[in-house]
Design a protein around this motif. Structure first.
Motif, short mmCIF file in Angstrom:
data_model
loop_
_atom_site.label_atom_id
_atom_site.label_comp_id
_atom_site.label_asym_id
_atom_site.label_seq_id
_atom_site.Cartn_x
_atom_site.Cartn_y
_atom_site.Cartn_z
N LEU A 7 -0.44 36.65 112.63
CA LEU A 7 0.55 36.08 113.53
C LEU A 7 1.19 37.22 114.32
O LEU A 7 1.28 38.34 113.82
CB LEU A 7 1.63 35.33 112.73
N PRO A 8 1.62 36.95 115.55
CA PRO A 8 2.17 38.04 116.38
C PRO A 8 3.29 38.82 115.71
O PRO A 8 3.33 40.05 115.79
CB PRO A 8 2.66 37.31 117.63
N LYS A 9 4.20 38.14 115.03
CA LYS A 9 5.31 38.84 114.38
C LYS A 9 4.80 39.75 113.26
O LYS A 9 5.24 40.89 113.12
CB LYS A 9 6.31 37.83 113.82
N ALA A 10 3.84 39.26 112.49
CA ALA A 10 3.26 40.07 111.40
C ALA A 10 2.54 41.28 111.98
O ALA A 10 2.63 42.39 111.43
CB ALA A 10 2.31 39.22 110.57
N GLN A 11 1.84 41.10 113.10
CA GLN A 11 1.15 42.22 113.72
C GLN A 11 2.13 43.26 114.23
O GLN A 11 1.90 44.46 114.11
CB GLN A 11 0.24 41.74 114.86
N ARG A 12 3.27 42.82 114.78
CA ARG A 12 4.29 43.78 115.24
C ARG A 12 4.82 44.61 114.07
O ARG A 12 5.03 45.81 114.21
CB ARG A 12 5.43 43.05 115.96
N VAL A 13 5.04 43.95 112.94
CA VAL A 13 5.54 44.67 111.76
C VAL A 13 4.52 45.70 111.30
O VAL A 13 4.85 46.84 111.01
CB VAL A 13 5.88 43.68 110.63
N LEU A 14 3.25 45.30 111.23
CA LEU A 14 2.20 46.21 110.79
C LEU A 14 2.03 47.37 111.77
O LEU A 14 1.83 48.52 111.36
CB LEU A 14 0.89 45.45 110.61
N THR A 15 2.14 47.07 113.07
CA THR A 15 2.05 48.12 114.08
C THR A 15 3.19 49.12 113.94
O THR A 15 2.99 50.33 113.99
CB THR A 15 2.05 47.50 115.50
N GLU A 16 4.40 48.61 113.71
CA GLU A 16 5.55 49.49 113.53
C GLU A 16 5.39 50.33 112.26
O GLU A 16 5.72 51.52 112.24
CB GLU A 16 6.84 48.68 113.45
N PHE A 17 4.85 49.73 111.20
CA PHE A 17 4.60 50.45 109.96
C PHE A 17 3.63 51.61 110.21
O PHE A 17 3.86 52.74 109.77
CB PHE A 17 4.06 49.49 108.91
N GLY A 18 2.56 51.34 110.95
CA GLY A 18 1.59 52.39 111.28
C GLY A 18 2.22 53.50 112.10
O GLY A 18 1.97 54.68 111.85
N GLU A 19 3.05 53.13 113.06
CA GLU A 19 3.74 54.13 113.88
C GLU A 19 4.67 54.98 113.02
O GLU A 19 4.77 56.20 113.21
CB GLU A 19 4.53 53.45 114.99
N ASN A 20 5.35 54.34 112.07
CA ASN A 20 6.24 55.09 111.17
C ASN A 20 5.45 56.08 110.32
O ASN A 20 5.91 57.20 110.06
CB ASN A 20 7.04 54.13 110.29
N LEU A 21 4.27 55.67 109.86
CA LEU A 21 3.43 56.59 109.09
C LEU A 21 2.99 57.77 109.95
O LEU A 21 2.98 58.91 109.49
CB LEU A 21 2.21 55.86 108.53
N LYS A 22 2.65 57.51 111.20
CA LYS A 22 2.26 58.59 112.10
C LYS A 22 3.42 59.55 112.32
O LYS A 22 3.24 60.78 112.27
CB LYS A 22 1.79 58.01 113.44
N LEU A 23 4.62 59.00 112.56
CA LEU A 23 5.79 59.86 112.76
C LEU A 23 6.07 60.70 111.51
O LEU A 23 6.42 61.87 111.60
CB LEU A 23 7.01 59.02 113.12
N ALA A 24 5.91 60.10 110.33
CA ALA A 24 6.12 60.83 109.08
C ALA A 24 5.11 61.97 108.96
O ALA A 24 5.45 63.08 108.54
CB ALA A 24 6.00 59.89 107.88
N ARG A 25 3.86 61.71 109.35
CA ARG A 25 2.82 62.76 109.31
C ARG A 25 3.18 63.88 110.27
O ARG A 25 3.09 65.07 109.91
CB ARG A 25 1.46 62.15 109.68
N LEU A 26 3.60 63.52 111.47
CA LEU A 26 3.93 64.54 112.47
C LEU A 26 5.16 65.35 112.07
O LEU A 26 5.20 66.57 112.29
CB LEU A 26 4.15 63.89 113.84
N ARG A 27 6.15 64.71 111.47
CA ARG A 27 7.34 65.44 111.00
C ARG A 27 6.97 66.46 109.93
O ARG A 27 7.60 67.51 109.83
CB ARG A 27 8.38 64.46 110.43
N ARG A 28 5.95 66.15 109.16
CA ARG A 28 5.49 67.06 108.10
C ARG A 28 4.51 68.10 108.63
O ARG A 28 4.01 68.92 107.89
CB ARG A 28 4.86 66.26 106.97
#
Length: 102
Positions: free
Chosen positions: A8-29
């Protein structure tokens, strides 16, 4: 032909944001995709899909990335403070009309 998982679109937005957060965490490290994918035991293309929030990636791959980034304890917080669940549970409680006799 692979079956594509459609969210569902809302679920996909949440998963996309989760992926972006993981990327930001990787870059911060200051970790490269190669370092994280190697430590997580996944390919760079799978890590790319994780960071894009692709639903076809296994939950295990997402968890491995969390573990490499030191965020696995955050995973345990999911559902620990289930406010909606507690409200639904409380709403379903049967209450007596009168208090019991002593």
């Amino acid at each position: 032909m692979k079956n594509e998982l459609i969210l569902l679109p809302k679920a996909q937005r949440v998963l996309t944001e989760f992926g972006e957060n993981l990327k930001l965490a990787r870059l911060r490290r200051k970790l490269s995709m190669e370092q994280v994918s190697e430590r997580a035991g996944i390919s760079r293309s799978t890590l790319w899909q994780v960071e894009k929030g692709k639903p076809s990636v296994t939950m295990g791959a997402y968890f491995q990335v969390l573990f490499v980034l030191g965020l696995e304890k955050d995973f345990l917080k999911l559902g620990s403070d289930d406010e909606l669940g507690r409200k639904l549970q409380d709403a379903g409680l049967i209450t007596r009309e009168r208090s019991p006799k002593k």
